[in-house]
Write an enzyme that holds these catalytic residues in place. Structure first.
Site, PDB file in Angstrom:
ATOM      1  N   ASP A 111       0.872  -1.175   0.000  1.00 13.91           N
ATOM      2  CA  ASP A 111       0.000   0.000   0.000  1.00 13.91           C
ATOM      3  C   ASP A 111       0.914   1.232   0.000  1.00 13.91           C
ATOM      4  O   ASP A 111       1.362   1.702   1.039  1.00 13.91           O
ATOM      5  CB  ASP A 111      -0.899  -0.041   1.243  1.00 13.91           C
ATOM      6  CG  ASP A 111      -1.846   1.143   1.311  1.00 13.91           C
ATOM      7  OD1 ASP A 111      -1.607   2.153   0.625  1.00 13.91           O
ATOM      8  OD2 ASP A 111      -2.818   1.055   2.078  1.00 13.91           O
TER       9      ASP A 111
ATOM     10  N   GLU B 115      -9.511  -3.821  16.110  1.00 14.09           N
ATOM     11  CA  GLU B 115      -8.256  -4.402  16.612  1.00 14.09           C
ATOM     12  C   GLU B 115      -7.860  -3.742  17.924  1.00 14.09           C
ATOM     13  O   GLU B 115      -7.147  -4.308  18.724  1.00 14.09           O
ATOM     14  CB  GLU B 115      -7.074  -4.299  15.633  1.00 14.09           C
ATOM     15  CG  GLU B 115      -7.247  -5.060  14.341  1.00 14.09           C
ATOM     16  CD  GLU B 115      -6.086  -4.893  13.388  1.00 14.09           C
ATOM     17  OE1 GLU B 115      -4.934  -4.816  13.844  1.00 14.09           O
ATOM     18  OE2 GLU B 115      -6.347  -4.853  12.165  1.00 14.09           O
TER      19      GLU B 115
ATOM     20  N   GLU C  21       1.643   2.561  13.135  1.00 15.78           N
ATOM     21  CA  GLU C  21       0.536   2.394  12.182  1.00 15.78           C
ATOM     22  C   GLU C  21      -0.389   1.376  12.824  1.00 15.78           C
ATOM     23  O   GLU C  21      -0.154   0.179  12.753  1.00 15.78           O
ATOM     24  CB  GLU C  21       1.088   1.915  10.831  1.00 15.78           C
ATOM     25  CG  GLU C  21       0.097   2.109   9.702  1.00 15.78           C
ATOM     26  CD  GLU C  21      -0.964   1.023   9.662  1.00 15.78           C
ATOM     27  OE1 GLU C  21      -1.919   1.084  10.480  1.00 15.78           O
ATOM     28  OE2 GLU C  21      -0.830   0.119   8.815  1.00 15.78           O
TER      29      GLU C  21
ATOM     30  N   HIS D 123      -5.218   0.080   1.104  1.00 12.85           N
ATOM     31  CA  HIS D 123      -5.671  -1.305   1.355  1.00 12.85           C
ATOM     32  C   HIS D 123      -6.842  -1.345   2.335  1.00 12.85           C
ATOM     33  O   HIS D 123      -7.538  -2.351   2.413  1.00 12.85           O
ATOM     34  CB  HIS D 123      -4.511  -2.175   1.856  1.00 12.85           C
ATOM     35  CG  HIS D 123      -4.167  -1.964   3.301  1.00 12.85           C
ATOM     36  ND1 HIS D 123      -3.568  -0.822   3.774  1.00 12.85           N
ATOM     37  CD2 HIS D 123      -4.364  -2.745   4.382  1.00 12.85           C
ATOM     38  CE1 HIS D 123      -3.401  -0.921   5.078  1.00 12.85           C
ATOM     39  NE2 HIS D 123      -3.866  -2.085   5.481  1.00 12.85           N
TER      40      HIS D 123
END
Ligand SMILES: C[S@@+](CC[C@H](N)C(=O)[O-])C[C@H]1O[C@@H](n2cnc3c(N)ncnc32)[C@H](O)[C@@H]1O
Length: 428
Positions: A113, A215, A206, A363
């Site tokens: 990406d 997450e 990130e 992505h």
């Protein structure tokens, strides 16, 4: 769907534990307190035993507590007693989570990406002067890309590249092969557990997932911030925002629902309701929208200042929206995406990573929440309602997104063109 662990927002974090709409009834334990939103729901306290009479959907069950009946959110209930036998490992699913990140397939998806990765590179280049001699912490370094871009474009004194998964071993080799071992120190372990020699000037990570938060790696980042970032230190990204718009998604609708109109000159339309239930009860995490599918100006439903936000503020986020429709079309649902801002010391403007449909695709793509049936809207209509992001009280990497909406020709029109409410687990 194959179970391959977390794939940047896919729903693969296992499916044991909380039962999903099986039709089985029984007694469940409340994993957290819940306050009824209206008279049809039950309030309960963590640890209370609740008798479930009917599992109406994945999200809401009809239940009884102390002689009172009402709806309860399924995600708050567990078959096991969380007070006794659900350890942190179970509720964070760390083994499965880090195992998925140890695979090159996932790291490759992120490295490939370019929009994402080059944004981090641009931040390092722009901040070259400021970074000189500074200590940097890269939380969740994965393949080491951000740490190495930092060492390549600037001259930090040290980059601590922390990675919990087994990949760390290989990342260390890559760092060595690039002649950066004196600057980039790879540390294998959860950032919550590692020890650094002292505080750092900059924390980069990130951590963003589907709908920004899925997450909940952000919790690890915030813990690391509080433990290791010096006062006045720099956070990259510095802010993060989640955006929402009502949208058309004709192809998705035709593929999944229109398909059931006619097949081989036979009427299959009886199955449309079931198809909507099967396909649209969860969000589509990898939807690439056409900018023309936005029916109104997007709004920002969440804005985080990464140097200040507290984890406790992420348990429940609600936002009341009023969209004025700009474009005629079927409103099939809502779409969400995030953007992040990187403030570079001594340099303006900030660098933005935008994953929205108006920007180059990443992505992450966008997240699509489909209604069970579309509402025809015309310019000047209003879509008024609310969205609530609720972190799962048991499965800490998961959350749900609940919408309530009303479409009408004005914000106070007595008759609605369409209205409803729907909760989407992401993924529990
Ligand atoms: C989204 S990936 C980013 C990888 C890399 N920084 C990049 O940009 O390509 C997040 C990484 O953080 C790691 N990670 C997540 N939580 C962590 C934690 N608490 N401690 C250390 N590493 C963590 C994951 O294993 C994963 O490799």
């Amino acid at each position: 769907m194959p179970r391959e662990g977390v794939q940047r927002g896919r729903e693969e974090l296992g499916d044991d534990g909380v039962m999903e709409g099986t039709g089985d009834n029984g007694t469940f334990t409340a994993a957290a307190d819940y306050k009824a939103a209206d008279l049809t729901q039950l309030s309960f306290r963590r640890g209370e035993r609740i008798v479930v009479h009917q599992q109406m959907s994945n999200e809401w069950w009809w239940a009884e507590l102390g002689g009172c009946f009402g709806y309860v959110p399924a995600s708050y209930l567990t078959e096991r007693d969380p007070l006794q036998d659900l350890g942190e490992e179970d509720t964070w699913q760390d083994d499965e989570y880090f195992n998925s990140y140890s695979k090159l397939k996932l790291q490759q998806e992120m490295l490939a990406d370019r929009v994402r990765t080059e944004t981090y590179g641009a931040v390092m280049k722009r901040s070259r002067a400021w970074l000189r001699g500074k200590a940097v912490l890269d939380v969740g370094c994965g393949s080491g890309i951000i740490s190495m871009l930092c060492a390549k474009h600037a001259q930090p004194s040290r980059v601590y590249a922390v990675e919990a998964s087994e990949l760390a071993r290989l990342t260390e080799q890559v760092v060595r092969c690039n002649g950066m071992k004196d600057t980039v120190r790879v540390l294998q372990g959860r950032v919550e557990d590692v020890e650094l020699p002292g505080s750092v000037d900059c924390l980069v990570s990130e951590w963003m997932g589907t709908c920004l938060l899925f997450e909940f790696m952000i919790e690890s980042v915030l813990q690391a911030r509080d433990r290791w970032l010096r006062d006045g230190g720099v956070m990259w990204p510095s802010t993060a925002a989640l955006h929402l718009t009502p949208c058309s998604a004709q192809r998705e609708y035709t593929d999944k629902i229109g398909f059931w109109d006619w097949q081989y000159e036979l009427d299959f339309s009886q199955l449309r309701t079931e198809a909507a239930k099967e396909y649209f009860s969860k969000p589509k995490h990898d939807h690439q929208m056409d900018p023309d599918d936005c029916l109104a100006e997007p709004c920002c439903i969440l804005q985080l200042d990464m140097s200040k936000v507290q984890t406790s503020e992420l348990e429940e986020i609600t936002y009341e929206f009023i969209f004025e429709v700009k474009k005629a079309g079927p409103m099939h649902g809502f779409a969400a995406w995030f953007s992040t801002e990187f403030k570079c010391p001594d340099s303006n403007p900030s660098i933005i990573l935008d994953t929205g449909p108006m920007s180059t695709a990443t992505h992450w793509k966008q997240t699509l929440f489909m209604l069970d049936s579309p509402v025809a809207v015309t310019p000047g209509d209003f879509v008024v309602g609310s969205v609530a992001l609720r972190r799962n009280p048991v499965w800490r990497r998961h959350m749900s997104v609940a919408f309530r909406w009303r479409v009408a020709p004005s914000t106070d029109a007595p008759d609605a063109i369409g209205e409803g409410q729907k909760t989407f687990p992401l993924w529990r």
